[in-house]
Design a protein around this motif. Structure first.
Motif, mmCIF file in Angstrom:
data_model
loop_
_atom_site.group_PDB
_atom_site.id
_atom_site.type_symbol
_atom_site.label_atom_id
_atom_site.label_comp_id
_atom_site.label_asym_id
_atom_site.label_seq_id
_atom_site.Cartn_x
_atom_site.Cartn_y
_atom_site.Cartn_z
ATOM 1 N N ALA A 137 -84.359 -31.683 34.342
ATOM 2 C CA ALA A 137 -82.972 -32.403 34.618
ATOM 3 C C ALA A 137 -83.006 -32.495 36.384
ATOM 4 C CB ALA A 137 -81.695 -31.640 34.424
ATOM 5 N N SER A 325 -79.152 -43.908 37.870
ATOM 6 C CA SER A 325 -79.379 -42.685 37.364
ATOM 7 C C SER A 325 -78.255 -42.293 36.175
ATOM 8 C CB SER A 325 -79.259 -41.639 38.286
ATOM 9 O OG SER A 325 -79.251 -40.261 37.762
ATOM 10 N N ARG A 331 -77.882 -39.884 29.680
ATOM 11 C CA ARG A 331 -79.226 -39.461 29.781
ATOM 12 C C ARG A 331 -79.819 -38.993 28.230
ATOM 13 N NH1 ARG A 331 -82.263 -35.939 28.864
ATOM 14 N NH2 ARG A 331 -80.582 -34.567 27.463
ATOM 15 N N TYR A 334 -81.382 -42.166 27.242
ATOM 16 C CA TYR A 334 -82.764 -42.169 28.078
ATOM 17 C C TYR A 334 -83.973 -41.528 27.394
ATOM 18 C CZ TYR A 334 -85.629 -42.190 32.230
ATOM 19 O OH TYR A 334 -86.717 -42.479 33.009
ATOM 20 N N GLN A 335 -83.603 -40.320 27.196
ATOM 21 C CA GLN A 335 -84.684 -39.457 26.646
ATOM 22 C C GLN A 335 -85.071 -40.197 25.265
ATOM 23 O OE1 GLN A 335 -83.749 -35.050 26.072
ATOM 24 N NE2 GLN A 335 -84.087 -35.623 24.003
#
Length: 534
Positions: A137, A325, A331, A334-335
């Motif tokens: 992270a 970001s 997130r 995104y992964q």
């Protein structure tokens, strides 16, 4: 080495939502894709294979090779990176903050769970290949959450003014932290290995990202672990279309808000882990990571003079995707966009917010991963185990809240039976007769009868507490020894894994620690694991 298990729900340390998920409560089935059973991976493999663009594999491998350019890696890790070009290779992933020197012990449990899951899948589905991945992270900016670790009950702290993404922080100043760490360790036994590991990670690398990659690779590289840094322009380019949907159309805000409402209807006991924002992206530059907000058709960066029109924002996103970001809501997507991933392994809090996300994934056409609760463990030494036995207890008893544990022990060893349950039951029977009498004569007396019952029960509770308190004074030595033991195993009356740093256990076990965890922790277990070690 002996292993004992206790159900997660019996520990008292896991939320109702996670316990219900582990029990596969049918009302939760719409909030996840497939439950993580070995046989369910077949369907997940087929779905991800049909949904993951082949072109993304080349982008992923090229970025990983660049990230590993100056890292000494094992052959198995190199092979795993290369294999990600192949359409029959998939990943299983865990993620964690860049905590100083790994932070709490469960950092190890996360990665061990991930490595062991990949091993089991490679055995069960030999026609495919499975790679364990640790997602760093690096873009988080909560420095105060990661700038310390605990050792011998003391906080080893990196005292530094910091802003922006933590992964980009310089390691300047960690020489002072090393001196504090080394002084606390002393010079006996296995301390040299820990000092060398800290020095090589933090004093020989320029950024926190590089230091953390070195550390994780040193601990787990021989097991093929692949470490991903999402703060990467090549990888961020794959995120651009999804970032546009978030920033311009607020897709996750709408879908996740609906899911939160639906979860609340399943049970009012479910605590919502994260709430989506209308825009779930930060603007990222060195020393800066601030939220993007929309106002009157303009897009601004909180706390700055930076502002974009809609067209300018799209241009900025297309030209400089690395400046955008994702937050905790965006997130996970995104992964799953950049990795051929099948399963995410995380703690209870993490899985709770993943369970909010499935409808968002469905909306944007990305396969939702399987969600696996990471292994949790209590490591107990032979000496501590002997103390438990001498006290006439079993280790699961120690999971009780301290006052409950002490009361149980006092009752067990006291020659006086301090349990007024029979008296309370007798009282209830007597009052039932009075309720019946009031029903037959004057119902207005029911309230008075109830008040009297409550008053007398409270009186019995007060007497019970006074007698227990008196017995505690008489049996003070037992209470002190029991309290000391529980505080050793549950520091700050919390799970060991959330408080201790791995270095404390390493001083007892040395190089046997990680092999022991790899051998004893089963990622498919639905139980909390207790490991007695020598």
């Amino acid at each position: 080495m002996e292993v004992e298990c206790i159900r997660f729900k019996e520990t008292g340390y896991f939320s109702q939502l996670i316990c219900d998920y582990l029990d596969q409560k049918k009302e939760l089935s719409s909030f996840y894709n497939r439950f993580p059973l070995l046989e369910n991976f077949d369907g997940q493999i087929k779905e991800k294979a049909s949904n993951y663009p082949k072109a993304n594999r080349s982008v992923l491998v090229n970025s990983l090779k660049a990230q590993y350019k100056n890292v000494k890696t094992s052959q198995v890790t190199q092979n795993n990176i290369d294999s990600l070009r192949d359409e029959n290779t998939f990943t299983v992933v865990t993620g964690h903050q860049l905590n100083l020197f790994t932070g709490p012990l469960y950092f190890l449990y996360k990665i061990v769970s991930t490595i062991n899951l990949a091993k089991k899948l490679n055995r069960e589905y030999p026609e495919n290949h499975f790679v364990p991945v640790y997602w760093m992270a690096t873009e988080d900016h909560d420095f105060d959450e990661i700038n310390y670790f605990n050792l011998h009950g003391k906080k080893v702290l990196w005292n530094k003014k910091a802003s922006g993404a933590v992964g980009r922080l310089s390691t300047d100043g960690l020489e002072d932290v090393f001196e504090i760490f080394a002084s606390e360790l002393g010079n006996l036994g296995l301390t040299y290995n820990l000092k060398e590991l800290f020095k090589k990670a933090y004093l020989e690398h320029e950024t926190l990202t590089e230091a953390t990659r070195y550390l994780a690779n040193a601990l787990f590289g021989e097991h093929g672990l692949v470490i991903v840094d999402g703060d990467d322009k090549g990888l961020k380019q794959l995120l651009v279309p999804y970032a546009k949907k978030d920033i311009l159309e607020h897709t996750p805000f709408h879908k996740i808000s609906e899911t939160i409402d639906a979860l609340g209807k399943v049970s009012s006991e479910y605590n919502i882990q994260v709430n989506p924002r209308e825009i779930n992206y930060f603007y990222l530059k060195d020393g800066l990571r601030e939220r993007i907000v929309e106002k009157n058709g303009k897009y601004g960066v909180v706390g700055t003079q930076i502002q974009f029109s809609r067209e300018e924002l799209i241009q900025e996103l297309n030209t400089y995707p690395e400046r955008f970001s994702p937050n905790v809501v965006a997130r996970p997507l995104y992964q799953e966009v950049i990795l051929p991933n099948l399963c995410y392994i995380g703690g209870g809090g993490e899985l709770a917010y993943w369970l909010e996300l499935k409808s968002y994934f469905d909306e944007v056409g990305v396969t939702f991963p399987m969600l696996m609760l990471r292994n949790s463990a209590l490591l107990i030494s032979e000496k501590q185990s002997e103390k438990v036995e001498k006290m006439g207890l079993k280790i699961p008893h120690l999971f009780k809240k301290q006052h409950s544990l002490i009361n149980k022990k006092i009752r067990d060893i006291s020659n006086i039976d301090i349990d007024f349950s029979p008296q309370k039951k007798l009282l209830e029977e007597q009052f039932q007769h009075m309720y019946d009498l009031a029903e037959q004569t004057d119902k207005s007396f029911l309230g008075a009868v109830k008040a009297q019952e409550v008053k007398q029960k409270k009186g019995l509770d007060a007497l019970e507490k006074r007698l227990l308190k008196a017995q505690k004074r008489k049996l003070k030595d037992h209470v002190v020894r029991l309290t000391d033991l529980q505080n050793e195993l549950f520091p700050n009356q919390s799970l060991q894994e959330r408080q201790l740093n791995f270095s404390e256990i390493y001083l007892e076990m040395g190089e046997d620690l990680i092999p022991l965890l790899l051998d004893k922790l089963d990622p498919f277990s639905k139980d909390f694991t207790i490991i007695r070690h020598t």
